[in-house]
Design an enzyme around this catalytic site. Sequence first.
Site, PDB file in Angstrom:
ATOM      1  N   HIS A  28      -3.382  -2.862  35.520  1.00  0.00           N
ATOM      2  CA  HIS A  28      -4.426  -3.456  36.490  1.00  0.00           C
ATOM      3  C   HIS A  28      -4.316  -2.543  37.689  1.00  0.00           C
ATOM      4  O   HIS A  28      -4.695  -2.779  38.833  1.00  0.00           O
ATOM      5  CB  HIS A  28      -4.081  -5.011  36.936  1.00  0.00           C
ATOM      6  CG  HIS A  28      -4.558  -5.788  35.831  1.00  0.00           C
ATOM      7  ND1 HIS A  28      -3.677  -6.168  34.986  1.00  0.00           N
ATOM      8  CD2 HIS A  28      -5.743  -6.504  35.898  1.00  0.00           C
ATOM      9  CE1 HIS A  28      -4.509  -7.093  34.057  1.00  0.00           C
ATOM     10  NE2 HIS A  28      -5.569  -7.437  34.670  1.00  0.00           N
ATOM     11  N   GLU A  41     -17.185  -6.958  27.278  1.00  0.00           N
ATOM     12  CA  GLU A  41     -17.519  -5.651  27.622  1.00  0.00           C
ATOM     13  C   GLU A  41     -18.241  -4.740  26.421  1.00  0.00           C
ATOM     14  O   GLU A  41     -19.181  -4.127  27.264  1.00  0.00           O
ATOM     15  CB  GLU A  41     -16.097  -5.007  28.042  1.00  0.00           C
ATOM     16  CG  GLU A  41     -15.630  -5.472  29.481  1.00  0.00           C
ATOM     17  CD  GLU A  41     -14.748  -6.628  29.329  1.00  0.00           C
ATOM     18  OE1 GLU A  41     -14.800  -7.237  28.477  1.00  0.00           O
ATOM     19  OE2 GLU A  41     -14.239  -6.991  30.429  1.00  0.00           O
TER      20      GLU A  41
END
Lengths: 339, 326
Positions: free
Chosen positions: A132, A63
Amino acid sequence: MSSNRIMTVSRAISEAIAQEMRADPTVFIMGEDIGTYGGIFGATTGLLAEFGKERVRDTPISETGFIGAGVGAAMAGMRPIVELMFVDFFGVCMDAIYNLAAKNIYFSGGNYKVPMVIMTATGGGYSDAGQHSQTLHATFAHLPGLKVVAPSNAYDAKGLMISAIRDDSPVMFMFHKGLQGLAWMASPEGAASELPEEAYAIPFGEAKVVRPGKDVTIVSLSMMVHRSLDAAEELATQGIEAEVIDLRTIVPLDRKKVIESVRKTGRLVVVDEDYKSFGLTGEIIATVAEEDPTLLKAAPQRLAVPDVPIPYSRPMEQYVLPSADKIVAAVLTTMKKGA
Amino acid sequence: MPTKSQLLWMYEIMEKARYYEDTMAAAYMEGKSPKFDIGAGPLPGEMHLAAGQEPCAAAVCVHLRADDTVTATHRPHHAAIAKGVDLKKMTAEIFGKATGLGGGRGGHMHLLDPAVNFVCSGIIGEGAGPAVGAALAAKLKGSDAIAVSYIGEGAANQGGVHEALNLAALWKLPVVFIIEDNGWGISVPKSASTAVADNSVRAAGYGIPGSHVADNDTLTLFDLAEQAVNRARRGDGPTLIEVETYRYYGHFQGDPELYRPKGEVAALKAKDPIARLRRQIIGQGVTEEEANEALSKAKREVDEAFAFARAAAYPAPGDALTRVFA
């Protein structure tokens, strides 16, 4: 418009991206599993087949690398869309987002633009646990230099994504997983919408009154708009007319619309799926209080996740997430005071 | 092999960078004595000077065009000068003036000049990703422009750098990664930070060529950088070059450098790379007059830039609220 143009949010997002990629060769997209897979949450379905792997790039799990690359490409004249698979993953790449993307326009005195969209999946309610399931609206809204967008339905998702791609500033496009209309995750009926075929842009900073009412203002965004509308239905059977506002974008934030509504109703309930303290719910209440605290006939109520990591076990997760019932109860609390 | 004009260019750039940093060092201390207060004087804040690291800038940027991108570090001045950043606007930015590159919003660690595609950032290692992005943009546009990412030997251990190297190698992007190994990550020597003595060996981990320049040698770096730049322009992908270089000043101005062995800086200065290059260029066809002329020109430009910056006006305080978004 025919009913076969009623489309899911995920379809709306991929259609918006496709239309902009057709119109503008500088638009390209990269991220994890956005190519062959079509995005874990379906946001990029069909793009690889249409545009090929130069413009639709599956990345390694890097990322910092690929979001940093997005910044560099944006500053070099491209219009990258970069997917951060889950908003919860921002921890590994936040520097590139908040110190580079968000600040390079400012550091350059406006001589550079950073026309980058970071699209990312938010939200819980399906037992994906603490790393999440977050929404983190306030985390990104709080840091200067990022525009922050969170649509509640397909029509808005398409128009806001098109605006995001066309914007010369960096935009966090936060889409709720539970609104995508995925075959494998339930979504509320109101999330899908009739989509105009043509490309259209919805301006940022314009909240929408999605249900008018005179008794109480419910301010919300993303998934919580649907909970709020469910609550408003129930309240109507009790003779209470709730006005539901969908913020659509939080940077820029349409404070005016909120104030206008509270001026009319005198009562305020704010609903956010993000953590409660130091966030959006407080920001909306502060907006009204700063304008004129006498607008409120009763104490404002806020519903959000109560400052705990989102738990895994279903009864606990449902306990922390706002729901239509909790919104109804909060509205009733505001109705106890005043005329 | 460098041409005469390249030799003279490098020499002039290095003298300019050196004089710039020395001038900045003196100016930085204005208003900060008798007691050092970091927030005082015309140059408040941190200051990271690159005197001694000039070869890293000159011997690489000599091969670059205006449309090539350079991303640099918190110690950016030499690279900015070599890339051709407007010296007056750069200096005005460092002095926080309205006519600075960013209107005073960025300062010394955040110098951005789109005219020559130069940007720098204060976060260690974070320029590597954007360099990869600039290279990707060039590739997508069908241009043979390239990107150079400057990082320090300390930054070479940052995760994001690893990611950028892998991504550049995987996608065969036109990036040249230059590691300026000045031996110190603030106070921590390389031997205490890095598992390998020579970062160029890490290139093998990405399947790309890696090379090492010993002892701050301008002409060795010139050759290696030329190969790397040409390789990138041809579309053959990235290269990693580590340059053993010298940090004459502290990590930041005001750094007492108690961690540094006595005599280390003096020993480095005794083999100053600019003095070395001057001897080499005179031997390769540049005359003393030409070298002196280059030196005078370099100093003049720096003096003019500082004068411009000092005379320039500060921004209106309310300008702090502007230029956040495009």
